[in-house]
Structure formats: structure tokens, C-alpha cells
Design a protein around this motif. Structure first.
Motif, PDB file in Angstrom:
ATOM      1  N   VAL A  14       0.827  -1.209   0.000  1.00 13.27           N
ATOM      2  CA  VAL A  14       0.000   0.000   0.000  1.00 13.27           C
ATOM      3  C   VAL A  14       0.863   1.262   0.000  1.00 13.27           C
ATOM      4  N   ASP A  15       1.805   1.343   0.926  1.00  8.80           N
ATOM      5  CA  ASP A  15       2.646   2.541   1.013  1.00  8.80           C
ATOM      6  C   ASP A  15       3.531   2.681  -0.221  1.00  8.80           C
ATOM      7  N   GLY A  16       4.061   1.554  -0.691  1.00  9.31           N
ATOM      8  CA  GLY A  16       4.907   1.582  -1.886  1.00  9.31           C
ATOM      9  C   GLY A  16       4.128   2.030  -3.108  1.00  9.31           C
ATOM     10  N   LEU A  17       2.911   1.523  -3.262  1.00 13.51           N
ATOM     11  CA  LEU A  17       2.094   1.906  -4.405  1.00 13.51           C
ATOM     12  C   LEU A  17       1.691   3.379  -4.299  1.00 13.51           C
ATOM     13  N   GLN A  18       1.314   3.815  -3.111  1.00 19.45           N
ATOM     14  CA  GLN A  18       0.965   5.230  -2.892  1.00 19.45           C
ATOM     15  C   GLN A  18       2.145   6.128  -3.262  1.00 19.45           C
ATOM     16  N   GLU A  31      -2.278  12.421  -8.671  1.00 20.59           N
ATOM     17  CA  GLU A  31      -2.967  13.687  -8.917  1.00 20.59           C
ATOM     18  C   GLU A  31      -3.849  13.637 -10.156  1.00 20.59           C
ATOM     19  N   VAL A  32      -3.621  12.677 -11.044  1.00 21.47           N
ATOM     20  CA  VAL A  32      -4.413  12.537 -12.263  1.00 21.47           C
ATOM     21  C   VAL A  32      -5.706  11.756 -12.001  1.00 21.47           C
ATOM     22  N   LEU A  33      -5.707  10.893 -11.006  1.00 20.85           N
ATOM     23  CA  LEU A  33      -6.849  10.007 -10.767  1.00 20.85           C
ATOM     24  C   LEU A  33      -8.177  10.742 -10.540  1.00 20.85           C
ATOM     25  N   PRO A  34      -8.224  11.898  -9.857  1.00 26.98           N
ATOM     26  CA  PRO A  34      -9.512  12.603  -9.750  1.00 26.98           C
ATOM     27  C   PRO A  34     -10.070  13.012 -11.120  1.00 26.98           C
ATOM     28  N   ARG A  35      -9.188  13.353 -12.062  1.00 23.71           N
ATOM     29  CA  ARG A  35      -9.650  13.697 -13.411  1.00 23.71           C
ATOM     30  C   ARG A  35     -10.198  12.474 -14.133  1.00 23.71           C
ATOM     31  N   VAL A  36      -9.577  11.326 -13.904  1.00 27.37           N
ATOM     32  CA  VAL A  36     -10.088  10.081 -14.489  1.00 27.37           C
ATOM     33  C   VAL A  36     -11.488   9.815 -13.946  1.00 27.37           C
ATOM     34  N   LEU A  37     -11.662   9.995 -12.635  1.00 24.88           N
ATOM     35  CA  LEU A  37     -12.974   9.797 -12.018  1.00 24.88           C
ATOM     36  C   LEU A  37     -13.996  10.770 -12.599  1.00 24.88           C
ATOM     37  N   GLY A  53      -7.737  12.248  -2.728  1.00 28.18           N
ATOM     38  CA  GLY A  53      -7.764  11.726  -1.370  1.00 28.18           C
ATOM     39  C   GLY A  53      -9.149  11.184  -1.075  1.00 28.18           C
ATOM     40  N   PRO A  54      -9.315  10.577   0.116  1.00 26.74           N
ATOM     41  CA  PRO A  54     -10.629  10.030   0.487  1.00 26.74           C
ATOM     42  C   PRO A  54     -11.680  11.122   0.506  1.00 26.74           C
ATOM     43  N   PRO A  55     -12.892  10.854   0.150  1.00 25.39           N
ATOM     44  CA  PRO A  55     -13.444   9.564  -0.235  1.00 25.39           C
ATOM     45  C   PRO A  55     -13.314   9.251  -1.721  1.00 25.39           C
ATOM     46  N   TYR A  56     -12.730  10.161  -2.498  1.00 25.50           N
ATOM     47  CA  TYR A  56     -12.700   9.986  -3.949  1.00 25.50           C
ATOM     48  C   TYR A  56     -11.606   9.042  -4.432  1.00 25.50           C
TER      49      TYR A  56
END
Length: 140
Positions: A46-50, A60-66, A84-87
Motif C-alpha cells: 500500500v505505502d509503496g504503491l501510494q 494527482e491525475v486520478l480525480p480527473r479520471v474519475l 484523497g478520500p473519499p474519492y
């Protein structure tokens, strides 16, 4: 599979293929030093992937994907998603994106690790790198 799920999946696969590839590369980097195909170190996964997602700019791109996936469903977000959570949450399986839309909660998982539980309750779960990235989308 519902229409919103199909629409979100199609949009992510066509418009965000580089994000999927990047998540896959981050997971490869995490699993590469393991001396076996598995690890029991959840924090390393988890920490390594984060950390890897952050270092590559993918987090930082993942919210745009969502937001783009929600747009593909024809629905509106109640608020602008953040990294960040919950998104956006990084789990032991991979990144998870969540948004509440009109028909329910849209959950997008990029599974790059599999959690394997052995028969004995005293044994910790192990985490195994999947072949590639599994895109799982559900409307709950």
C-alpha cells in the motif's frame, strides 16, 4: 452490466489507457524486488504503491479520471473530486476511485494485486502481483 458502468469503462479504456499503463508500471516496480511471487507485507504494498503513484504524478491525475468517467455516464458529480478520500484511495489491491452519482455509488478499481488468504487463521494474508491491471467498475 449497466449502461453507466459500460460508458465509464469505455471512457477509461479509450481516453485513459496511459493511466492504466502507468498504474501497472508502478505495481511492477513494487513487486520487482520481492524474492517470491508474493509478500505478506501489506504496508510495503500500500505505502509503496501510494509513493510510486505520487512520484509519477498519477495520484494527482486520478480525480480527473474519475470526473471523466462520471461525465461518460451522463451524470454530474456533487463536488469536485480530490486526490484523497473519499474519492481516491490506495488499497492493497490498487487504487480505488469513488463518486456518488444519481443512480448510486460509482466505484472504479484498478486491481494490480490480489489478496490471498490461506486456510489457517493464524497465517497473514499474502499479496500477489496480478498479470496486468484489472479494471473493475461497479454501480452500487
Amino acid at each position: 452490466m449497466s449502461h453507466p458502468v459500460r460508458a465509464a469503462r469505455r471512457r477509461i479504456r479509450t481516453d485513459h489507457a496511459s493511466v492504466i499503463e502507468g498504474i501497472d508500471a508502478c505495481a511492477d516496480a513494487i513487486a520487482e524486488p520481492w524474492d517470491t511471487a508474493r509478500t505478506t507485507d501489506r504496508d510495503a504494498v500500500v505505502d509503496g504503491l501510494q509513493r510510486s503513484l505520487t512520484e509519477t504524478g498519477l495520484h494527482e491525475v486520478l480525480p480527473r479520471v474519475l470526473a471523466d468517467a462520471v461525465d461518460a455516464t451522463g451524470c454530474d458529480l456533487q463536488a469536485r473530486p480530490v486526490a484523497g478520500p473519499p474519492y481516491v484511495v490506495v488499497t492493497s489491491r490498487g487504487p480505488v476511485l469513488r463518486a456518488t452519482i444519481e443512480p448510486g455509488r460509482l466505484v472504479i478499481r484498478f486491481d494490480v494485486f490480489e489478496v490471498v488468504r490461506d486456510d489457517g487463521p493464524e497465517l497473514p494474508p499474502t499479496y500477489r502481483r496480478l498479470e496486468g491491471t484489472r479494471l473493475e467498475i461497479a454501480l452500487e
